[in-house]
Motif scaffolding. Structure first.
Motif, mmCIF file in Angstrom:
data_model
loop_
_atom_site.group_PDB
_atom_site.id
_atom_site.type_symbol
_atom_site.label_atom_id
_atom_site.label_comp_id
_atom_site.label_asym_id
_atom_site.label_seq_id
_atom_site.Cartn_x
_atom_site.Cartn_y
_atom_site.Cartn_z
ATOM 1 N N LYS A 238 -72.776 -11.009 79.898
ATOM 2 C CA LYS A 238 -72.224 -12.268 80.396
ATOM 3 C C LYS A 238 -71.263 -12.879 79.380
ATOM 4 C CE LYS A 238 -73.537 -16.840 82.205
ATOM 5 N NZ LYS A 238 -72.840 -17.646 81.191
ATOM 6 N N THR A 239 -71.628 -12.849 78.114
ATOM 7 C CA THR A 239 -70.751 -13.406 77.086
ATOM 8 C C THR A 239 -69.491 -12.572 76.938
ATOM 9 O OG1 THR A 239 -72.674 -14.278 75.900
ATOM 10 C CG2 THR A 239 -70.611 -14.114 74.672
ATOM 11 N N MET A 240 -69.625 -11.244 76.997
ATOM 12 C CA MET A 240 -68.446 -10.378 76.908
ATOM 13 C C MET A 240 -67.467 -10.669 78.035
ATOM 14 S SD MET A 240 -70.289 -6.753 75.958
ATOM 15 C CE MET A 240 -68.757 -5.820 76.032
ATOM 16 N N LEU A 241 -67.991 -10.840 79.236
ATOM 17 C CA LEU A 241 -67.137 -11.153 80.375
ATOM 18 C C LEU A 241 -66.478 -12.517 80.202
ATOM 19 C CD1 LEU A 241 -66.121 -10.489 83.216
ATOM 20 C CD2 LEU A 241 -68.265 -11.406 84.116
ATOM 21 N N GLU A 242 -67.269 -13.492 79.748
ATOM 22 C CA GLU A 242 -66.765 -14.853 79.555
ATOM 23 C C GLU A 242 -65.642 -14.875 78.532
ATOM 24 O OE1 GLU A 242 -69.164 -19.123 79.353
ATOM 25 O OE2 GLU A 242 -70.242 -17.222 79.077
ATOM 26 N N VAL A 243 -65.840 -14.183 77.420
ATOM 27 C CA VAL A 243 -64.816 -14.129 76.372
ATOM 28 C C VAL A 243 -63.542 -13.485 76.910
ATOM 29 C CG1 VAL A 243 -64.217 -13.033 74.172
ATOM 30 C CG2 VAL A 243 -66.446 -14.146 74.445
ATOM 31 N N SER A 244 -63.705 -12.430 77.700
ATOM 32 C CA SER A 244 -62.562 -11.686 78.212
ATOM 33 C C SER A 244 -61.664 -12.525 79.118
ATOM 34 C CB SER A 244 -63.058 -10.449 78.970
ATOM 35 O OG SER A 244 -61.994 -9.741 79.560
ATOM 36 N N VAL A 245 -62.264 -13.415 79.920
ATOM 37 C CA VAL A 245 -61.485 -14.167 80.911
ATOM 38 C C VAL A 245 -61.306 -15.632 80.536
ATOM 39 C CG1 VAL A 245 -62.231 -12.617 82.755
ATOM 40 C CG2 VAL A 245 -63.510 -14.740 82.343
ATOM 41 N N PHE A 246 -61.789 -16.051 79.366
ATOM 42 C CA PHE A 246 -61.863 -17.470 79.038
ATOM 43 C C PHE A 246 -60.503 -18.174 79.158
ATOM 44 C CE2 PHE A 246 -62.011 -21.156 76.207
ATOM 45 C CZ PHE A 246 -63.170 -21.773 76.646
ATOM 46 N N ASP A 247 -59.455 -17.559 78.644
ATOM 47 C CA ASP A 247 -58.136 -18.206 78.657
ATOM 48 C C ASP A 247 -57.610 -18.432 80.070
ATOM 49 O OD1 ASP A 247 -57.996 -18.372 75.906
ATOM 50 O OD2 ASP A 247 -56.920 -16.477 75.679
ATOM 51 N N PHE A 248 -58.151 -17.715 81.043
ATOM 52 C CA PHE A 248 -57.643 -17.788 82.415
ATOM 53 C C PHE A 248 -58.521 -18.631 83.329
ATOM 54 C CE2 PHE A 248 -56.799 -13.637 80.468
ATOM 55 C CZ PHE A 248 -55.420 -13.709 80.347
ATOM 56 N N LEU A 249 -59.588 -19.221 82.782
ATOM 57 C CA LEU A 249 -60.521 -19.964 83.623
ATOM 58 C C LEU A 249 -59.908 -21.187 84.313
ATOM 59 C CD1 LEU A 249 -63.753 -19.526 81.536
ATOM 60 C CD2 LEU A 249 -63.461 -18.876 83.926
ATOM 61 N N PRO A 250 -58.959 -21.925 83.705
ATOM 62 C CA PRO A 250 -58.353 -23.030 84.460
ATOM 63 C C PRO A 250 -57.700 -22.589 85.760
ATOM 64 C CG PRO A 250 -57.941 -23.324 82.129
ATOM 65 C CD PRO A 250 -58.567 -21.962 82.273
ATOM 66 N N GLU A 251 -56.986 -21.462 85.741
ATOM 67 C CA GLU A 251 -56.372 -21.032 86.997
ATOM 68 C C GLU A 251 -57.397 -20.430 87.947
ATOM 69 O OE1 GLU A 251 -54.177 -17.161 87.436
ATOM 70 O OE2 GLU A 251 -53.801 -17.523 85.307
ATOM 71 N N ILE A 252 -58.480 -19.887 87.412
ATOM 72 C CA ILE A 252 -59.534 -19.341 88.261
ATOM 73 C C ILE A 252 -60.232 -20.452 89.034
ATOM 74 C CG2 ILE A 252 -61.799 -18.226 88.225
ATOM 75 C CD1 ILE A 252 -60.697 -16.520 85.847
ATOM 76 N N VAL A 253 -60.691 -21.503 88.344
ATOM 77 C CA VAL A 253 -61.457 -22.559 89.019
ATOM 78 C C VAL A 253 -60.590 -23.388 89.962
ATOM 79 C CG1 VAL A 253 -63.183 -22.701 87.193
ATOM 80 C CG2 VAL A 253 -61.185 -24.212 87.103
ATOM 81 N N SER A 254 -59.286 -23.470 89.704
ATOM 82 C CA SER A 254 -58.397 -24.252 90.566
ATOM 83 C C SER A 254 -57.805 -23.423 91.702
ATOM 84 C CB SER A 254 -57.276 -24.889 89.743
ATOM 85 O OG SER A 254 -56.524 -23.911 89.048
ATOM 86 N N SER A 255 -58.182 -22.148 91.771
ATOM 87 C CA SER A 255 -57.727 -21.285 92.861
ATOM 88 C C SER A 255 -58.459 -21.635 94.150
ATOM 89 C CB SER A 255 -58.000 -19.820 92.498
ATOM 90 O OG SER A 255 -57.881 -18.979 93.633
ATOM 91 N N PRO A 256 -57.833 -21.441 95.311
ATOM 92 C CA PRO A 256 -58.541 -21.654 96.587
ATOM 93 C C PRO A 256 -59.735 -20.710 96.751
ATOM 94 C CG PRO A 256 -56.167 -21.559 96.940
ATOM 95 C CD PRO A 256 -56.408 -21.135 95.523
ATOM 96 N N PHE A 257 -59.678 -19.532 96.101
ATOM 97 C CA PHE A 257 -60.754 -18.547 96.166
ATOM 98 C C PHE A 257 -61.113 -18.116 94.747
ATOM 99 C CE2 PHE A 257 -58.142 -18.016 100.027
ATOM 100 C CZ PHE A 257 -59.091 -18.393 100.981
ATOM 101 N N PRO A 258 -61.839 -18.977 94.011
ATOM 102 C CA PRO A 258 -62.059 -18.734 92.588
ATOM 103 C C PRO A 258 -62.842 -17.464 92.269
ATOM 104 C CG PRO A 258 -63.334 -20.623 93.360
ATOM 105 C CD PRO A 258 -62.384 -20.278 94.439
ATOM 106 N N HIS A 259 -63.819 -17.108 93.100
ATOM 107 C CA HIS A 259 -64.607 -15.897 92.843
ATOM 108 C C HIS A 259 -63.715 -14.658 92.928
ATOM 109 C CE1 HIS A 259 -68.831 -13.925 93.639
ATOM 110 N NE2 HIS A 259 -68.316 -13.575 92.477
ATOM 111 N N ARG A 260 -62.881 -14.607 93.947
ATOM 112 C CA ARG A 260 -61.957 -13.480 94.101
ATOM 113 C C ARG A 260 -60.945 -13.457 92.959
ATOM 114 N NH1 ARG A 260 -59.363 -10.354 98.600
ATOM 115 N NH2 ARG A 260 -61.083 -11.070 99.896
ATOM 116 N N ARG A 261 -60.454 -14.637 92.581
ATOM 117 C CA ARG A 261 -59.481 -14.673 91.483
ATOM 118 C C ARG A 261 -60.104 -14.172 90.185
ATOM 119 N NH1 ARG A 261 -54.464 -13.622 90.337
ATOM 120 N NH2 ARG A 261 -53.536 -14.928 88.722
ATOM 121 N N LEU A 262 -61.351 -14.528 89.946
ATOM 122 C CA LEU A 262 -62.044 -14.030 88.765
ATOM 123 C C LEU A 262 -62.182 -12.512 88.832
ATOM 124 C CD1 LEU A 262 -63.647 -14.292 86.172
ATOM 125 C CD2 LEU A 262 -65.639 -14.999 87.515
ATOM 126 N N GLY A 263 -62.546 -11.982 89.997
ATOM 127 C CA GLY A 263 -62.644 -10.529 90.142
ATOM 128 C C GLY A 263 -61.317 -9.844 89.907
#
Length: 352
Positions: A238-263
């Motif tokens: 979980k931490t490895m994944l979090e570190v990998s995508v951390f810089d992109f989380l603002p655009e992920i959570v503000s996406s209309p489909f955040p789960h898909r954007r994270l994937g």
């Protein structure tokens, strides 16, 4: 500013059935002269992904090698071992989400009858940050006064806090406000809103009056960041994944489909990890390597379809001449191939 991943309108393409995708990959590698080919796959450990691994091995008539960890994380150290198990390699991988989307998450029904977010690991990473973002969109208020827009920012977003193990939002005040605070509000301070926030989005504020209302989707990825104490050396998935995508989380959570954007973003990150590892580790050998990465759509624990998104092709170990394929190019490449059909049934391949 981190490098921007491809936009969702480029990545959300038509999915392929597994046997069609694998058949086209097999035709391409056969025509390219691959021999002694070892199929390898990186994917989440979810039971809904098991059929992908089995069918991949079936099409290539060789059980596939595992390169992945829970959450669709790539373990590149396994690639060096896999390289000794075959002359050439064909690799497939990426994240997965449930086909049924609700409240920003993809859902699937487990064999237990539970309807749950899938991929669950991506969902657990997303959930904390999505709650912080959605709470902010409701607590921050917008109103109209004398033909200008005002923004009320609660004190919790104005005071600096020490870093801890929970995610918190940091607003980019210079981009949100146009000058000093005008007065106190009920929960924080009221500022003139930066007109640039409204630019091109007038329809969203057409109903704003002198009564404060939630800021909502006006809180775009450019207006905030997240802070959280994370260990970049951790080997916990979980931490490895979090570190990998951390810089992109603002655009992920503000996406209309955040789960898909994270994937999508996780697939993009892991694809470039494996491509870099291949070009660094295999330069100078005579190995052929073909990689397809994409997002798997889970319709059930037994039925998947795949959206191909990225491709990598290295011939005879010539790393400097390796070819990279973006979403449109990889679709065109695969569409140009015939769909290979295995000469034996699945039971015959299994030795039954």
């Amino acid at each position: 500013m981190p490098i921007a991943p491809p936009a969702d309108n480029l990545l959300d393409r038509d999915p392929m059935d597994l046997m069609e995708l694998y058949g086209r990959m097999r035709s391409l590698t056969d025509c390219a002269g691959f021999s002694g080919t070892l199929p390898a796959i990186w994917q989440c450990s979810d039971e809904s992904q098991s059929i992908k691994k089995a069918l991949f091995g079936y099409v290539y008539n060789c059980p596939s090698f595992n390169l992945g960890r829970v959450g669709g994380l790539l373990d590149p150290t396994r690639l060096a071992t896999a390289a000794h198990h075959g002359k050439d390699m064909v690799i497939f991988g990426g994240s997965h989400i449930g086909a049924e989307e609700a409240d920003g998450f993809g859902f699937i029904q487990r064999v237990s009858g539970q309807r749950v977010p899938c991929c669950g690991m991506l969902g657990r990473v997303l959930d904390e940050y999505l709650k912080v973002y959605r709470r902010a969109t409701q607590l921050i208020k917008i109103s109209r006064e004398n033909n200008r827009f005002l923004i009320e920012i609660p004190y919790k977003y104005l005071f600096e806090k020490s870093r801890d193990n929970s995610a918190r939002m940091v607003l980019k005040l210079a981009d949100l406000v146009a000058g000093d605070a005008l007065r106190e509000g009920t929960q924080g301070k009221i500022y003139p809103l930066n007109p640039a926030v409204i630019g091109g989005r007038e329809a969203l504020v057409a109903t704003v009056t002198d009564q404060p209302q939630p800021f909502g989707s006006l809180l775009t990825k450019e207006l905030f960041s997240f802070r959280k104490k994370l260990d970049p050396e951790s080997h916990e998935p979980k931490t490895m994944l979090e570190v990998s995508v951390f810089d992109f989380l603002p655009e992920i959570v503000s996406s209309p489909f955040p789960h898909r954007r994270l994937g999508n973003i996780n697939t993009w990150r892991q694809f470039h990890r494996i491509a870099s590892f291949i070009t660094d580790a295999f330069d100078g050998s005579d190995k052929n390597v073909f990689v397809i990465a994409g997002l798997t759509i889970d319709h059930s624990i037994r039925h998947n379809r795949v959206v191909p998104q990225f491709g990598f092709w290295m011939e005879q170990g010539r790393a400097l001449e390796a070819r990279y394929y973006g979403p449109a190019e990889v679709t065109e490449l695969l569409d140009a191939q015939q769909v290979y059909t295995p000469p034996v049934t699945f039971l015959e391949y299994a030795g039954l």
